[in-house]
Design a protein around this motif. Sequence first.
Motif, PDB file in Angstrom:
ATOM      1  N   LEU A 296       0.832  -1.201   0.000  1.00  0.00           N
ATOM      2  CA  LEU A 296       0.000   0.000   0.000  1.00  0.00           C
ATOM      3  C   LEU A 296       0.870   1.256   0.000  1.00  0.00           C
ATOM      4  CD1 LEU A 296      -2.767  -0.912   2.623  1.00  0.00           C
ATOM      5  CD2 LEU A 296      -2.886  -1.069   0.123  1.00  0.00           C
ATOM      6  N   GLY A 297       0.283   2.317  -0.509  1.00  0.00           N
ATOM      7  CA  GLY A 297       0.941   3.618  -0.451  1.00  0.00           C
ATOM      8  C   GLY A 297       0.300   4.446   0.643  1.00  0.00           C
ATOM      9  N   GLY A 298       1.050   4.769   1.668  1.00  0.00           N
ATOM     10  CA  GLY A 298       0.544   5.621   2.742  1.00  0.00           C
ATOM     11  C   GLY A 298       0.551   7.067   2.277  1.00  0.00           C
ATOM     12  N   VAL A 299      -0.596   7.728   2.374  1.00  0.00           N
ATOM     13  CA  VAL A 299      -0.711   9.096   1.873  1.00  0.00           C
ATOM     14  C   VAL A 299      -1.186  10.011   2.992  1.00  0.00           C
ATOM     15  CG1 VAL A 299      -1.800  10.601   0.164  1.00  0.00           C
ATOM     16  CG2 VAL A 299      -1.317   8.217  -0.419  1.00  0.00           C
TER      17      VAL A 299
ATOM     18  N   GLY B  85      -3.642   3.334   3.943  1.00  0.00           N
ATOM     19  CA  GLY B  85      -3.068   3.580   2.627  1.00  0.00           C
ATOM     20  C   GLY B  85      -3.960   3.042   1.529  1.00  0.00           C
ATOM     21  N   ILE B  86      -3.466   3.187   0.313  1.00  0.00           N
ATOM     22  CA  ILE B  86      -4.198   2.734  -0.873  1.00  0.00           C
ATOM     23  C   ILE B  86      -3.220   2.038  -1.817  1.00  0.00           C
ATOM     24  CG2 ILE B  86      -6.107   4.383  -0.805  1.00  0.00           C
ATOM     25  CD1 ILE B  86      -4.535   6.313  -2.476  1.00  0.00           C
ATOM     26  N   PRO B  87      -3.731   1.190  -2.702  1.00  0.00           N
ATOM     27  CA  PRO B  87      -2.847   0.494  -3.635  1.00  0.00           C
ATOM     28  C   PRO B  87      -2.129   1.480  -4.568  1.00  0.00           C
ATOM     29  CG  PRO B  87      -5.007  -0.544  -3.579  1.00  0.00           C
ATOM     30  CD  PRO B  87      -5.119   0.738  -2.818  1.00  0.00           C
ATOM     31  N   PRO B  88      -0.930   1.152  -4.988  1.00  0.00           N
ATOM     32  CA  PRO B  88      -0.209   2.012  -5.928  1.00  0.00           C
ATOM     33  C   PRO B  88      -0.998   2.185  -7.221  1.00  0.00           C
ATOM     34  CG  PRO B  88       1.194   0.240  -5.115  1.00  0.00           C
ATOM     35  CD  PRO B  88      -0.189  -0.046  -4.645  1.00  0.00           C
TER      36      PRO B  88
ATOM     37  N   GLU C  81       0.092  10.198  -8.615  1.00  0.00           N
ATOM     38  CA  GLU C  81       0.558   8.814  -8.727  1.00  0.00           C
ATOM     39  C   GLU C  81       0.992   8.362  -7.343  1.00  0.00           C
ATOM     40  OE1 GLU C  81       3.834   5.981 -10.947  1.00  0.00           O
ATOM     41  OE2 GLU C  81       3.839   8.134 -11.339  1.00  0.00           O
ATOM     42  N   ILE C  82       0.388   7.290  -6.872  1.00  0.00           N
ATOM     43  CA  ILE C  82       0.704   6.745  -5.552  1.00  0.00           C
ATOM     44  C   ILE C  82       1.662   5.575  -5.724  1.00  0.00           C
ATOM     45  CG2 ILE C  82      -0.258   5.722  -3.453  1.00  0.00           C
ATOM     46  CD1 ILE C  82      -1.071   8.682  -4.056  1.00  0.00           C
ATOM     47  N   LYS C  83       2.698   5.579  -4.903  1.00  0.00           N
ATOM     48  CA  LYS C  83       3.698   4.507  -4.927  1.00  0.00           C
ATOM     49  C   LYS C  83       3.673   3.776  -3.593  1.00  0.00           C
ATOM     50  CE  LYS C  83       6.434   7.032  -8.172  1.00  0.00           C
ATOM     51  NZ  LYS C  83       7.539   7.850  -8.486  1.00  0.00           N
ATOM     52  N   VAL C  84       4.263   2.611  -3.544  1.00  0.00           N
ATOM     53  CA  VAL C  84       4.361   1.846  -2.300  1.00  0.00           C
ATOM     54  C   VAL C  84       5.216   2.631  -1.308  1.00  0.00           C
ATOM     55  CG1 VAL C  84       5.244  -0.269  -1.256  1.00  0.00           C
ATOM     56  CG2 VAL C  84       4.062  -0.375  -3.450  1.00  0.00           C
ATOM     57  N   GLY C  85       4.779   2.673  -0.059  1.00  0.00           N
ATOM     58  CA  GLY C  85       5.510   3.400   0.974  1.00  0.00           C
ATOM     59  C   GLY C  85       4.811   4.703   1.329  1.00  0.00           C
ATOM     60  N   SER C  86       5.375   5.411   2.278  1.00  0.00           N
ATOM     61  CA  SER C  86       4.777   6.669   2.743  1.00  0.00           C
ATOM     62  C   SER C  86       5.111   7.818   1.815  1.00  0.00           C
ATOM     63  CB  SER C  86       5.288   7.013   4.142  1.00  0.00           C
ATOM     64  OG  SER C  86       4.856   6.040   5.056  1.00  0.00           O
ATOM     65  N   GLN C  87       4.141   8.688   1.611  1.00  0.00           N
ATOM     66  CA  GLN C  87       4.355   9.892   0.826  1.00  0.00           C
ATOM     67  C   GLN C  87       3.492  11.028   1.346  1.00  0.00           C
ATOM     68  OE1 GLN C  87       3.173   8.080  -3.066  1.00  0.00           O
ATOM     69  NE2 GLN C  87       2.678   6.676  -1.433  1.00  0.00           N
ATOM     70  N   THR C  88       4.026  12.227   1.230  1.00  0.00           N
ATOM     71  CA  THR C  88       3.307  13.425   1.647  1.00  0.00           C
ATOM     72  C   THR C  88       2.857  14.169   0.397  1.00  0.00           C
ATOM     73  OG1 THR C  88       4.644  13.610   3.645  1.00  0.00           O
ATOM     74  CG2 THR C  88       3.478  15.587   2.933  1.00  0.00           C
TER      75      THR C  88
ATOM     76  N   VAL D 186      -4.932  12.060   6.597  1.00  0.00           N
ATOM     77  CA  VAL D 186      -4.266  10.765   6.416  1.00  0.00           C
ATOM     78  C   VAL D 186      -5.275   9.854   5.734  1.00  0.00           C
ATOM     79  CG1 VAL D 186      -3.202   8.775   7.539  1.00  0.00           C
ATOM     80  CG2 VAL D 186      -2.855  11.068   8.489  1.00  0.00           C
ATOM     81  N   ILE D 187      -4.917   9.352   4.573  1.00  0.00           N
ATOM     82  CA  ILE D 187      -5.825   8.499   3.803  1.00  0.00           C
ATOM     83  C   ILE D 187      -5.811   7.077   4.363  1.00  0.00           C
ATOM     84  CG2 ILE D 187      -6.227   7.413   1.549  1.00  0.00           C
ATOM     85  CD1 ILE D 187      -7.051  10.310   1.572  1.00  0.00           C
ATOM     86  N   THR D 188      -7.003   6.576   4.636  1.00  0.00           N
ATOM     87  CA  THR D 188      -7.169   5.172   5.007  1.00  0.00           C
ATOM     88  C   THR D 188      -8.219   4.578   4.083  1.00  0.00           C
ATOM     89  OG1 THR D 188      -8.824   5.708   6.666  1.00  0.00           O
ATOM     90  CG2 THR D 188      -6.557   5.529   7.428  1.00  0.00           C
ATOM     91  N   SER D 189      -8.159   3.293   3.893  1.00  0.00           N
ATOM     92  CA  SER D 189      -9.124   2.615   3.027  1.00  0.00           C
ATOM     93  C   SER D 189      -9.569   1.326   3.700  1.00  0.00           C
ATOM     94  CB  SER D 189      -8.481   2.304   1.668  1.00  0.00           C
ATOM     95  OG  SER D 189      -7.495   1.296   1.802  1.00  0.00           O
TER      96      SER D 189
END
Length: 160
Positions: free
Chosen positions: A22-25, A71-74, A146-153, A63-66
């Motif tokens: 998942l991509g943590g956003v 997080g959410i899938p890349p 674009e969401i990638k695996v790992g945490s991102q701001t 903080v996005i949760t699903s």
Amino acid sequence: MIYRLMLLLLSVVGLVGCGASLGGVSGVVTVNDEPKENLVVSFTPTGGGVSASAITGKDGSYVITSTLGNGIPPGNYRVRISTLKNTLNTDTSYTQEPVSADNYGQMAEASMARPKKEYNDGLKAYRGAKEPIPAKYNSDSELLEEIKVGSQTIDFKLDI
């Protein structure tokens, strides 16, 4: 004994793998350079899949949760930002004065007869309850991420 050890090892490896793809956003939403509370930030995959959303806190953070976890899938997402309970709506025509018991029935009838507006999303709202965030940030969003695996701001600066 070896069977139990193998089973335990597989269980631990399975748990470590949960959520790893998942991509943590998280981020902050500002409107005219000021953080805003109670904004809904929604991420919708452009190719279909799991959508997720969050509500901004007092400092504009989210903080996005699903349903899959934190997080959410890349992948590629369209982001929509809208208000919660018209937080930014400054249209005072939507406020209502207190109603006395004597004319409550008359006021209720007048309220029911009020014309309603229909918006692009098909929802109906009473007069004055319009979305203060421009359509380019929500119903006709131009925000793509674009969401990638790992945490991102991912911060959003809205100029309205």
